[in-house]
Design a protein around this motif. Structure first.
Motif, PDB file in Angstrom:
ATOM      1  N   VAL A 242      -8.933   8.522  -7.182  1.00 18.46           N
ATOM      2  CA  VAL A 242      -8.581   7.980  -8.493  1.00 18.46           C
ATOM      3  C   VAL A 242      -7.171   8.422  -8.877  1.00 18.46           C
ATOM      4  CG1 VAL A 242      -9.130   8.054 -10.959  1.00 18.46           C
ATOM      5  CG2 VAL A 242     -10.966   7.829  -9.276  1.00 18.46           C
ATOM      6  N   LEU A 243      -6.873   9.704  -8.635  1.00 19.90           N
ATOM      7  CA  LEU A 243      -5.547  10.230  -8.963  1.00 19.90           C
ATOM      8  C   LEU A 243      -4.460   9.565  -8.138  1.00 19.90           C
ATOM      9  CD1 LEU A 243      -4.026  12.360 -10.619  1.00 19.90           C
ATOM     10  CD2 LEU A 243      -4.423  13.973  -8.757  1.00 19.90           C
ATOM     11  N   ALA A 244      -4.752   9.336  -6.844  1.00 18.61           N
ATOM     12  CA  ALA A 244      -3.766   8.710  -5.966  1.00 18.61           C
ATOM     13  C   ALA A 244      -3.437   7.303  -6.434  1.00 18.61           C
ATOM     14  CB  ALA A 244      -4.298   8.679  -4.530  1.00 18.61           C
ATOM     15  N   VAL A 245      -4.445   6.551  -6.836  1.00 16.58           N
ATOM     16  CA  VAL A 245      -4.210   5.189  -7.331  1.00 16.58           C
ATOM     17  C   VAL A 245      -3.326   5.239  -8.582  1.00 16.58           C
ATOM     18  CG1 VAL A 245      -5.302   3.168  -8.380  1.00 16.58           C
ATOM     19  CG2 VAL A 245      -6.322   4.234  -6.354  1.00 16.58           C
ATOM     20  N   ALA A 246      -3.635   6.172  -9.493  1.00 17.95           N
ATOM     21  CA  ALA A 246      -2.852   6.287 -10.724  1.00 17.95           C
ATOM     22  C   ALA A 246      -1.409   6.665 -10.431  1.00 17.95           C
ATOM     23  CB  ALA A 246      -3.489   7.329 -11.644  1.00 17.95           C
ATOM     24  N   VAL A 247      -1.205   7.575  -9.484  1.00 21.35           N
ATOM     25  CA  VAL A 247       0.153   8.015  -9.143  1.00 21.35           C
ATOM     26  C   VAL A 247       0.925   6.900  -8.439  1.00 21.35           C
ATOM     27  CG1 VAL A 247       1.489   9.592  -7.681  1.00 21.35           C
ATOM     28  CG2 VAL A 247      -0.403  10.469  -9.051  1.00 21.35           C
TER      29      VAL A 247
END
Length: 203
Positions: free
Chosen positions: A140-145
């Motif tokens: 989830v964090l990777a997609v947001a970044v």
């Protein structure tokens, strides 16, 4: 996120920062080499290092480096976990006062110590659910970044010459302490079968 952001703020471009991250993480190879004696010795790193320093010298080594690394590592983990927990508690609407903070820190410390006391078997059992949870969080964090990443980012004043090399070395010095702090890597490998090839342990 913090280290990557710091490298960019130090003046590196995105691709220079990624190269520095790779270089700094190459020090994990040394950690792998330190883990090689684990399966054959079947003992913790603090015991294995007697062959390097002798019994008396090893006491000094463990009293200084071993104790310092362990205490600092626990303190950093506790501080990071507590900071995240304070934010989560605040999101629930509860007041984040001194009493609540103290309770959160005690709870985190108790859970950490409980897992360590129950030992290797408990840790191995906890690995699968923790790994799945962290994988989901990081995805989830990777997609947001990635949605906000500028892959063509270049500093207004790109570094060159001595300034670039000094920044690169500073960046590697920022990352390298992570793997280099795992001087107790044989503590993990000692649970492997005695016949495990050294190359497999190191990798």
């Amino acid at each position: 996120l913090v280290i990557g952001g710091a490298l960019v703020l130090m003046g590196l471009s995105l691709w220079q920062a990624l190269a520095v991250i790779v270089m700094g993480n190459l020090f994990w190879l040394l950690t792998g080499l330190l883990a090689v004696p684990g399966p054959a010795a079947g003992a913790p790193s603090e015991v294995i290092t007697r062959t390097l320093y002798g019994v008396r010298g090893n006491r000094v080594n463990n009293a200084v480096t071993g104790w310092l690394i362990s205490v600092c590592y626990f303190a950093l983990n506790l501080a990071a976990a507590a900071t995240a927990a304070f934010s989560l508690v605040g999101d629930t609407g509860l007041p984040v006062n001194t009493t609540v903070k103290a309770l959160v820190v005690v709870l985190i410390a108790a859970l950490t110590l409980a897992i360590s006391v129950y030992g290797h078997a408990a840790i191995v059992r906890l690995y699968p659910p923790i790994t799945l949870a962290l994988t989901a969080v990081f995805a989830v964090l990777a997609v947001a970044v990635l949605r906000h990443t500028d892959f063509g980012y270049v500093p207004e004043r790109p570094l060159s010459g001595h300034a670039l090399w000094a920044t690169v070395l500073a960046g590697v010095a920022l990352i390298a302490p992570g793997p280099l702090s795992y001087t107790t890597s044989a503590d993990f490998s000692r649970y492997l079968p005695r016949a495990t090839p050294p190359r497999a342990v190191a990798s």
